[in-house]
Design an enzyme around this catalytic site. Structure first.
Site, mmCIF file in Angstrom:
data_model
loop_
_atom_site.group_PDB
_atom_site.id
_atom_site.type_symbol
_atom_site.label_atom_id
_atom_site.label_comp_id
_atom_site.label_asym_id
_atom_site.label_seq_id
_atom_site.Cartn_x
_atom_site.Cartn_y
_atom_site.Cartn_z
ATOM 1 N N CYS A 67 0.827 -1.206 0.000
ATOM 2 C CA CYS A 67 0.000 0.000 0.000
ATOM 3 C C CYS A 67 0.859 1.253 0.000
ATOM 4 O O CYS A 67 2.032 1.220 0.321
ATOM 5 C CB CYS A 67 -0.895 -0.026 1.214
ATOM 6 S SG CYS A 67 -1.816 -1.563 1.352
ATOM 7 N N ARG A 85 2.099 1.691 -5.899
ATOM 8 C CA ARG A 85 2.260 0.770 -4.775
ATOM 9 C C ARG A 85 1.012 -0.073 -4.547
ATOM 10 O O ARG A 85 1.050 -1.034 -3.774
ATOM 11 C CB ARG A 85 2.594 1.537 -3.493
ATOM 12 C CG ARG A 85 3.857 2.363 -3.573
ATOM 13 C CD ARG A 85 4.067 3.128 -2.281
ATOM 14 N NE ARG A 85 4.310 2.202 -1.195
ATOM 15 C CZ ARG A 85 5.536 1.765 -0.865
ATOM 16 N NH1 ARG A 85 6.568 2.183 -1.537
ATOM 17 N NH2 ARG A 85 5.702 0.914 0.119
ATOM 18 N N TRP A 117 -3.099 -2.261 -1.784
ATOM 19 C CA TRP A 117 -2.833 -3.510 -2.497
ATOM 20 C C TRP A 117 -3.350 -4.580 -1.549
ATOM 21 O O TRP A 117 -2.794 -4.788 -0.481
ATOM 22 C CB TRP A 117 -1.330 -3.688 -2.728
ATOM 23 C CG TRP A 117 -0.992 -4.827 -3.628
ATOM 24 C CD1 TRP A 117 -0.918 -4.814 -4.999
ATOM 25 C CD2 TRP A 117 -0.641 -6.176 -3.251
ATOM 26 N NE1 TRP A 117 -0.559 -6.043 -5.474
ATOM 27 C CE2 TRP A 117 -0.390 -6.905 -4.442
ATOM 28 C CE3 TRP A 117 -0.517 -6.834 -2.038
ATOM 29 C CZ2 TRP A 117 -0.032 -8.260 -4.433
ATOM 30 C CZ3 TRP A 117 -0.168 -8.188 -2.018
ATOM 31 C CH2 TRP A 117 0.079 -8.882 -3.209
ATOM 32 N N ASN A 144 -0.004 -0.209 6.044
ATOM 33 C CA ASN A 144 0.680 -0.969 4.983
ATOM 34 C C ASN A 144 1.358 -2.144 5.679
ATOM 35 O O ASN A 144 2.104 -1.936 6.640
ATOM 36 C CB ASN A 144 1.717 -0.088 4.281
ATOM 37 C CG ASN A 144 2.505 -0.878 3.238
ATOM 38 O OD1 ASN A 144 2.074 -1.940 2.807
ATOM 39 N ND2 ASN A 144 3.667 -0.357 2.866
ATOM 40 N N GLY A 145 1.067 -3.365 5.241
ATOM 41 C CA GLY A 145 1.691 -4.524 5.881
ATOM 42 C C GLY A 145 0.682 -5.617 6.156
ATOM 43 O O GLY A 145 -0.415 -5.625 5.590
ATOM 44 N N GLU A 178 14.171 -12.641 -18.075
ATOM 45 C CA GLU A 178 13.682 -11.274 -17.854
ATOM 46 C C GLU A 178 12.697 -10.854 -18.950
ATOM 47 O O GLU A 178 11.654 -10.249 -18.668
ATOM 48 C CB GLU A 178 14.855 -10.284 -17.781
ATOM 49 C CG GLU A 178 14.495 -8.832 -17.593
ATOM 50 C CD GLU A 178 13.637 -8.523 -16.381
ATOM 51 O OE1 GLU A 178 13.048 -7.424 -16.347
ATOM 52 O OE2 GLU A 178 13.491 -9.396 -15.489
ATOM 53 N N LYS A 220 8.844 -9.708 -18.184
ATOM 54 C CA LYS A 220 8.277 -8.431 -18.634
ATOM 55 C C LYS A 220 6.972 -8.677 -19.391
ATOM 56 O O LYS A 220 5.967 -8.012 -19.172
ATOM 57 C CB LYS A 220 9.275 -7.674 -19.526
ATOM 58 C CG LYS A 220 10.438 -7.081 -18.736
ATOM 59 C CD LYS A 220 10.112 -5.839 -17.965
ATOM 60 C CE LYS A 220 9.860 -5.984 -16.496
ATOM 61 N NZ LYS A 220 10.808 -6.547 -15.603
ATOM 62 N N GLU A 224 4.221 -9.751 -16.932
ATOM 63 C CA GLU A 224 3.764 -8.639 -16.084
ATOM 64 C C GLU A 224 2.886 -7.659 -16.850
ATOM 65 O O GLU A 224 1.878 -7.169 -16.337
ATOM 66 C CB GLU A 224 4.972 -7.853 -15.571
ATOM 67 C CG GLU A 224 5.801 -8.519 -14.508
ATOM 68 C CD GLU A 224 6.855 -7.550 -13.994
ATOM 69 O OE1 GLU A 224 6.630 -6.962 -12.934
ATOM 70 O OE2 GLU A 224 7.870 -7.360 -14.687
ATOM 71 N N HIS A 259 14.513 -30.856 -23.810
ATOM 72 C CA HIS A 259 14.241 -31.759 -22.679
ATOM 73 C C HIS A 259 12.824 -31.564 -22.127
ATOM 74 O O HIS A 259 12.536 -31.946 -20.994
ATOM 75 C CB HIS A 259 15.271 -31.527 -21.563
ATOM 76 C CG HIS A 259 16.684 -31.736 -22.027
ATOM 77 N ND1 HIS A 259 17.204 -32.974 -22.332
ATOM 78 C CD2 HIS A 259 17.660 -30.836 -22.294
ATOM 79 C CE1 HIS A 259 18.459 -32.844 -22.745
ATOM 80 N NE2 HIS A 259 18.763 -31.560 -22.730
ATOM 81 N N LYS A 303 4.713 -2.065 -7.007
ATOM 82 C CA LYS A 303 6.107 -1.751 -7.297
ATOM 83 C C LYS A 303 7.068 -2.317 -6.273
ATOM 84 O O LYS A 303 8.090 -2.903 -6.612
ATOM 85 C CB LYS A 303 6.284 -0.240 -7.397
ATOM 86 C CG LYS A 303 7.683 0.219 -7.750
ATOM 87 C CD LYS A 303 8.053 -0.212 -9.148
ATOM 88 C CE LYS A 303 9.471 0.076 -9.541
ATOM 89 N NZ LYS A 303 9.870 -0.554 -10.781
#
Ligand code: AGP
Length: 613
Positions: free
Chosen positions: A2, A27, A75, A101-102, A485, A489, A492, A508, A608
């Site tokens: 948050c 956030r 969030w 937040n938490g 990466e 991307k 996301e 394989h 983020k």
């Protein structure tokens, strides 16, 4: 994770808090809310979803005329995204409002206790338990500060909280921190609070970062801080140099695209002042006690600790350090490190890599290594962040504020910082650092600028493939982490299922996925023998009608008629090539996300910096 913002002073709080929230929306964007204290009364407005909804609600019914208030972007962890579960959360008697937040780990137990005492719960959040807990302490009489101090004794978990109350004699905010970040900002006759400095840069550059266990009381005259023992504590004031313009989109459609285009400058800023091309030396004296003579020479093993994109940087860092310094490197996910009971002593250097410097999993791994006797350093992009405060030494990436949730410029800057770190280790162990190692750095920003110039072609490729539901990314050696990466991307930003794989591993198993609907991004760069092997893998894909998007720093001739799309990038050097190679993959993910109508700056379900475990 948050976003928290608070204000007490002479200005109208609501518009100021709303603007602060707009800087914190990356956030969390499940819901947003504001509360003000006017004439001793609390007035709150909350809305589910994006901040825009709260903004229009406040435009209709403004919360005006108060110099004290709190704002929150959520969030969701406990309780689905909804107006009911949005913060600020009020206690049963509506005499205090709290933002958090938490995660409160013992919230159920506390809730049962409070319910048995008759406290009512209107939300599904863990946060409401804290509101009622503080309110129950207020019942015993005494100040808001005393009530918060008593309540946090009973809480287990991670929290950054701020609370205002009807009962306070004057406008005041009481805040407490244990885990997620919380900082104070100072103005003339006004005091601010926020999860990160970006929310307040318009108003102040003077900040104090609260330590774990700190409680602070903010009034218009300033702030008083107490430590976990309840002793008055002086915390250093830091002046942040970030310019508010840096947190604007600067004419770009999205922060992500702006930050992709800022990479040449971010790289330049990350290595300039640290590389003496004439004397062929690297200076990382910011490592503090670790830079003392003999310390790095005594290190026998390195543990790289990180999450997400930073973990991919760590994988590249392993190549750099093992090949350039010849000491063993272990790379761990921050969230998994403790479970393997790592073997650590004073000859082990743990290096936590984190853009935000606030990722709880990475911080807990760093702490685990330190508590086992290891030396501790960090690579971070945020001055004053927790990682930089628990580490003995820091290598800052100078990428500037990164607002887009998908990390781009911070990643390439992390790779540059890891390369400098490997060279510095080499130097500290008496190994030669020469032009062959350093000169390519001077060409890197230009090479990245040339890779960015492929944008039009990459947009075309995105137009051809944005409807695909799956993607495969293949790379070998230093390009394997870049394949990971690239896939991350795309996941996301576009919500397409994508996997990165060592190209040699394809046969394989993943080769079973290949058909005419599966685009395969293949990285054909670096040493000839590596590039040739990836080219053979491309033949294997084409033999099964797969679609190949090849990226190469070589003559594309031999890929003509084989790959469906060929992106060429300039060659820099063996070690720095991954930094150039990832740029087209960032652009591809961005363009595909835009074509699929996704919110590329605020992808669903993400945030983020992940400040809970
Ligand atoms: C990357 O685009 C994501 N935002 C995420 O994977 C991120 O890299 C991870 O959460 C680690 O963040 P940090 O670098 O701030 O610690």
């Amino acid at each position: 994770m948050c976003g928290i913002v608070g204000y007490v002073g002479h200005q109208d709080a609501a518009p100021l808090l709303l603007e602060g929230l707009s800087r914190l929306e990356y956030r969390g964007y499940d819901s947003a809310g504001l509360v003000i204290r006017r004439d001793g009364e609390l007035r709150a407005t909350k809305r589910q979803g994006k901040l825009e909804r709260l903004r229009s609600a406040l435009a209709e019914r403004p919360l005006a005329g108060a110099g004290c208030g709190l704002g929150h972007t959520r969030w969701a962890t406990h309780g689905a995204p909804s107006k009911r579960n949005a913060h600020p959360v009020l206690d049963s008697f509506k005499r205090l409002a709290l933002i958090h937040n938490g995660i409160i780990e013992n919230f159920l137990e506390l809730k049962q206790g409070l319910s048995a005492e008759g406290w009512r719960f209107d939300t599904d959040t863990d946060t409401e338990v804290v509101a009622n807990l503080i309110s129950s302490r207020l019942e015993a009489g005494g100040s808001l500060l005393a009530a918060v101090r008593s309540a946090v004794q009973a809480i287990e978990g991670m929290y950054a909280i701020a609370v205002i109350s009807t009962g306070s004699e004057h406008d005041e905010i009481v805040a407490a921190r244990h885990g997620p970040p919380l900082l104070l900002g100072y103005g003339d006759g006004e005091t601010y609070l926020a999860s990160d400095a970006a929310a307040l840069l318009e108003h102040t550059r003077d900040f104090t970062f609260l330590e774990n266990g700190d409680i602070a009381r903010l009034t218009s005259r300033g702030a008083v801080i107490w430590d976990r023992r309840g002793e008055a504590a002086e915390r250093p004031r830091q002046r942040l140099l970030w310019d508010p313009v840096q947190i604007e989109k600067g004419g770009y459609k999205h922060f992500m695209l702006k930050e992709i285009h800022e990479q040449a400058q971010a790289l330049q800023d990350t290595f300039s002042g640290r590389v003496d091309f004439e004397r062929q030396e690297v200076d990382l004296s910011s490592l503090g006690p670790l830079a003392e003579p003999g310390v790095l020479a005594g290190i026998e093993r390195i543990h790289l600790l990180a999450c997400g994109t930073s973990w991919h940087a760590a994988l590249v860092g392993k190549f750099f350090i093992e090949q350039l310094v010849r000491i063993p490197v272990e790379v761990d996910y921050g969230s998994e490190y403790r479970y393997r009971d790592p073997i650590v002593d004073h000859r082990v250097l743990a290096l936590g890599i984190s853009q935000s410097g606030e990722t709880a999993d990475t911080l807990s791994a760093m702490t685990a290594a330190r508590d086992r006797g290891g030396r501790l350093a960090t690579i971070s992009n945020v001055v004053g962040s927790e990682a930089t405060r628990i580490a003995e030494g820091v290598v800052y990436t100078h990428a500037g504020p990164e607002i887009g949730v998908a990390s781009t410029k911070a990643f390439t800057s992390q790779l540059a910082a890891l390369y400098l770190f490997a060279l510095y280790l080499r130097q500290a162990r008496g190994l030669v650092v020469d032009a062959e190692h350093l000169d390519p750095l001077a060409h890197l920003p230009q090479a990245v600028a040339e890779a960015l110039a492929r944008e039009a072609q990459i947009t075309e490729i995105a137009r051809n493939h944005f409807r695909a539901e799956n993607f495969l990314y293949l790379g070998r050696g230093l390009d394997y982490p870049i394949a990971l990466e690239g896939a991350l991307k795309l996941k996301e930003i576009s919500y397409i299922h994508a996997e990165g794989y060592p190209a040699g591993e394809m046969k394989h198993g993943p080769i079973a996925l290949i058909d005419a609907n599966l685009p395969v991004v293949a990285l054909v760069t670096g040493a000839r023998e590596v590039a040739d092997k990836v080219t053979s893998n491309i033949h294997e894909v084409k033999a099964r009608d797969g679609i190949v998007i090849a990226l190469t720093d070589r003559d594309p001739g031999q890929l003509m008629g084989l790959a469906d799309e060929i992106i060429t990038v300039p060659h820099v050097s063996h070690y720095l090539q991954p930094i150039v190679d990832v740029v087209p993959l960032q652009l591809l993910a961005y363009q595909i996300g835009v074509k699929r109508g996704c919110d590329v700056d605020q992808p669903r379900n993400l945030a983020k910096s992940v400040t809970v475990e």
